[in-house]
Structure formats: C-alpha cells, structure tokens
Design an enzyme around this catalytic site. Structure first.
Site, PDB file in Angstrom:
ATOM      1  N   CYS A  95       0.811  -1.228   0.000  1.00 32.06           N
ATOM      2  CA  CYS A  95       0.000   0.000   0.000  1.00 32.06           C
ATOM      3  C   CYS A  95       0.841   1.273   0.000  1.00 32.06           C
ATOM      4  O   CYS A  95       1.441   1.607  -1.014  1.00 32.06           O
ATOM      5  CB  CYS A  95      -1.007  -0.053   1.146  1.00 32.06           C
ATOM      6  SG  CYS A  95      -2.399   1.065   0.888  1.00 32.06           S
ATOM      7  N   ARG A 129     -12.178   7.112  -1.488  1.00 31.84           N
ATOM      8  CA  ARG A 129     -11.093   6.157  -1.257  1.00 31.84           C
ATOM      9  C   ARG A 129     -11.532   4.792  -1.796  1.00 31.84           C
ATOM     10  O   ARG A 129     -12.718   4.480  -1.829  1.00 31.84           O
ATOM     11  CB  ARG A 129     -10.799   6.050   0.240  1.00 31.84           C
ATOM     12  CG  ARG A 129     -10.260   7.313   0.861  1.00 31.84           C
ATOM     13  CD  ARG A 129      -9.927   7.105   2.327  1.00 31.84           C
ATOM     14  NE  ARG A 129      -8.810   6.189   2.495  1.00 31.84           N
ATOM     15  CZ  ARG A 129      -7.528   6.544   2.377  1.00 31.84           C
ATOM     16  NH1 ARG A 129      -7.205   7.787   2.083  1.00 31.84           N
ATOM     17  NH2 ARG A 129      -6.570   5.660   2.545  1.00 31.84           N
ATOM     18  N   HIS A 195      -3.716  -5.432   2.195  1.00 29.89           N
ATOM     19  CA  HIS A 195      -3.418  -5.659   3.606  1.00 29.89           C
ATOM     20  C   HIS A 195      -4.120  -6.942   4.018  1.00 29.89           C
ATOM     21  O   HIS A 195      -4.748  -7.609   3.220  1.00 29.89           O
ATOM     22  CB  HIS A 195      -3.986  -4.523   4.467  1.00 29.89           C
ATOM     23  CG  HIS A 195      -3.510  -3.166   4.124  1.00 29.89           C
ATOM     24  ND1 HIS A 195      -2.339  -2.634   4.596  1.00 29.89           N
ATOM     25  CD2 HIS A 195      -4.056  -2.187   3.358  1.00 29.89           C
ATOM     26  CE1 HIS A 195      -2.194  -1.402   4.156  1.00 29.89           C
ATOM     27  NE2 HIS A 195      -3.213  -1.100   3.397  1.00 29.89           N
TER      28      HIS A 195
HETATM   29  N1  GLN Z   1      -1.866   6.950   2.373  1.00 37.12           N
HETATM   30  C1  GLN Z   1      -2.006   6.122   1.211  1.00 37.12           C
HETATM   31  C2  GLN Z   1      -3.353   6.308   0.516  1.00 37.12           C
HETATM   32  O1  GLN Z   1      -4.337   6.598   1.136  1.00 37.12           O
HETATM   33  C3  GLN Z   1      -1.771   4.672   1.580  1.00 37.12           C
HETATM   34  C4  GLN Z   1      -2.751   4.128   2.573  1.00 37.12           C
HETATM   35  C5  GLN Z   1      -2.398   2.774   3.106  1.00 37.12           C
HETATM   36  O2  GLN Z   1      -1.220   2.399   3.228  1.00 37.12           O
HETATM   37  N2  GLN Z   1      -3.416   2.036   3.513  1.00 37.12           N
HETATM   38  O3  GLN Z   1      -3.452   6.139  -0.664  1.00 37.12           O
END
Ligand code: GLN
Length: 240
Positions: A95, A129, A195
């Site tokens: 990620c 998101r 994840h």
């Molecule tokens: N901050 C990054 C995003 O939101 C990665 C997030 C994460 O590692 N879950 O894209």
C-alpha cells in the site's frame, strides 16, 4: 540450512493495519522448517546495506507518515534498494510502501518522491477512497493462484507501459479502480495494495517469497489447516 535475512523499512511509521504481521509470518514459516531468521530494521536517517538482507519489507502508512518516509527514502535508501533489487533480493511493499516504489505520489498539490524501482506513478484524484475486500489472480511461477486481502487507499496507481501488474483483479478495486490490475511485479520486486495483513491470509505467497529470496524450494509444512482456513475466509469475504 540458510537463514532468511529480512530488513523492515520504517517499521514504526509504515505499519497500518498491523502490516508488521507479514514479518511475523515469514519468521514462523522459516523457524518451523529449521531455517534461520534474522530481522533488521532501517528507519529515518539510517543507512541501508544492500547486501546484508535477502528480503526488504515496507508496509502501508498514512499520508503524513509517508511524506517523512518518502523524503528519507529518496535520500538514504534509493541507491541501496536499487542495488539490492539488481542482485535479486526480494522487495515486498504494501500500500503506502508500494506507492513509494514508483516515481512519485501526487497528493493535494504536493509531489512525494518515490525511489523509482518500478515504472509507476500514484495520484490522489477526486473521488472516494478505494476500500474493501479484494482478490486477485497472480502467477509467481507456480501457475495462477489467488491473493486475497483488504484495500484502503486514496491514491490511484498507474503502471508505465512496460511494467507488469502483480495480478488481475477478481473482486475489488486494485491499482486504480479502472484498469482491472493490481500491484506490480518486476522480477523479485513486488508491490500490492493488499493488507490483511497480506501474508497470514495468503500463506502460499509467504512461502513463495522465502523461496525467491533464498533461491531454494520449500517442502510443504505438515499442517496448514489454519492458514488454509484464513485464505478461504479472505477469499469468501471478497466473494470469490
Ligand atoms: N496513504 C495512502 C493512501 O491513502 C496509503 C494508505 C495505506 O497504506 N493504507 O493512498
């Protein structure tokens, strides 16, 4: 017996969703087979020896932690990581760490530098998101297998023309919610949005990474019933 030498990059900053669980799994899989396991770490300002480790690992992170990490990575880790990848060490990035493997991560007018290990860029575009359970089909040299996990990222990642994704999305958003691809794989450099943590839910992948890092073939362990159940449950959660 060889020992697996792992280096955790920025372990205290890049550990969203308990991503450090990936390292615990690598340790267990090695120790249960009588393979030694050595864990080192390299964080802000620390040097990185490209020859001292077989597998370099970086987890996910919040945008604010990523900013500090991105600048430090460019200054102190870029060249060693290129050298390590060049000699075939495994680099596994999840990620936020995955986003920093590419050229840059653009968010809100700011452009965080990446280490350029792979040809990709990440942009924080308008829109929600990308969150939810996700499953992909990936082939790491043993035929197609499923990797299942959970994604939550604001950034959308786009691979350059010659770059190969880690897998094809079966369910979920993947790199950008549009092109049906997830992650990146160039030789032993692997990035993914998944994840879970990733490896406890995909034990075949943990074993495959150990094989790639050490250049050996592993015998299956006698009883992976719990690990297989975790994989099945992650797949079911993603609807595959
Ligand atoms: N901050 C990054 C995003 O939101 C990665 C997030 C994460 O590692 N879950 O894209």
């Amino acid at each position: 017996m060889p020992a697996l030498r792992v280096c955790g990059l920025y372990p205290e900053l890049m550990n969203i969703y308990a991503d450090r669980g990936n390292i615990a799994v690598l340790r267990a899989r090695c120790e249960w087979r009588g393979i030694g396991f050595e864990l080192g770490a390299s964080s802000l300002g620390d040097p990185l020896d490209p020859d001292a480790h077989d597998l370099f690992y970086i987890g996910g992170g919040q945008d604010r932690d990523q900013a500090a990490v991105a600048h430090d990575m460019g200054a102190t880790k870029r060249e060693p990581l290129h050298a390590a990848a060049g000699r075939g060490a495994v680099v596994l990035a999840v990620c936020g760490g995955y986003q920093l493997l590419g050229h840059h991560y653009e968010m809100g007018g700011e452009q965080l530098p990446g280490v350029g290990l792979v040809d990709l860029r990440t942009v924080r575009e308008e829109g929600p998101r990308l969150i939810g359970n996700c499953a992909i089909e990936a082939d790491l040299g043993e035929g197609p297998r499923v990797i299942a996990g959970f994604e939550n990222h604001g950034g959308r990642t786009y691979l350059g023309d010659g770059e190969r994704p880690l897998g094809r999305v079966l369910s979920g958003h993947g790199n950008n919610g549009k092109d049906g691809f997830e992650g990146v794989r160039r030789d032993n450099v692997i990035g993914t949005y998944l994840h879970g943590p990733l490896l406890p839910k995909n034990i075949w992948l943990a074993d495959r990474l150990i094989e790639l890092a050490l250049g050996i073939e592993l015998e299956p362990l006698a009883d992976d019933a719990l690990e297989d159940a975790a994989h099945g449950s992650a797949k079911r959660a993603a609807g595959v």
